[in-house]
Design an enzyme around this catalytic site. Sequence first.
Site, PDB file in Angstrom:
ATOM      1  CG  HIS A   1      46.428  41.088  36.729  1.00  0.00           C
ATOM      2  ND1 HIS A   1      45.326  40.265  36.795  1.00  0.00           N
ATOM      3  CD2 HIS A   1      46.976  40.887  35.502  1.00  0.00           C
ATOM      4  CE1 HIS A   1      45.219  39.590  35.664  1.00  0.00           C
ATOM      5  NE2 HIS A   1      46.206  39.942  34.869  1.00  0.00           N
TER       6      HIS A   1
ATOM      7  CD  GLU B   1      43.130  44.085  40.744  1.00  0.00           C
ATOM      8  OE1 GLU B   1      41.981  44.372  40.379  1.00  0.00           O
ATOM      9  OE2 GLU B   1      44.028  43.758  39.945  1.00  0.00           O
TER      10      GLU B   1
ATOM     11  CB  CYS C   1      41.500  37.813  37.723  1.00  0.00           C
ATOM     12  SG  CYS C   1      43.256  37.918  38.167  1.00  0.00           S
TER      13      CYS C   1
ATOM     14  CB  CYS D   1      43.991  39.816  41.603  1.00  0.00           C
ATOM     15  SG  CYS D   1      45.017  40.433  40.247  1.00  0.00           S
TER      16      CYS D   1
END
Length: 172
Positions: A66, A68, A96, A99
Amino acid sequence: MSDNTSIFPQRSQLPTIDQIHTNLRKAIDVANQAKQFGKHPFGCILVGPDNQEVLFRQGNINTLNHAESTLCRIAFDMYPPEFLWKCTLYTNFEPCCMCAGSIYWGNIGRVVYGLTESRLLELTGNDKENMTLDLTCTTVFSKGQKDIQVLGPFEELANEVLKDHLEFWNGD
């Protein structure tokens, strides 16, 4: 939660609403760029202690990498934890749990997000490419020993955040 003031320096001053909107729009632009390359439309930026200088920008890579979490790993290799504690990560959607864990371990002291993870679930449903977990970033952070500040959601930017996602997930 323990008092971390002796471990970490004081955070930077809170960003103004104008700085928040400006930086969230920059994260939305990164998400749009990710979408242009066929990636999921998630994007984030890391802003320095002055609440203006963009240190890093990162779009989503894939379901496991991801935006992040990738940004956190890169930033942690480049800057000392004491500096990162004074920085702010801006992202179009609430981080999430994976992250949030990366933000926690990367020692980034503040997170600003546009819309919640639950709003994302409304868009993606049970899409195998984005199986969301019903676990807020504030819940993840509350289980740790660092007082990571969380600002969001910013519903006034909902249309801007949702545009790329409506096009990507719904094909509109």
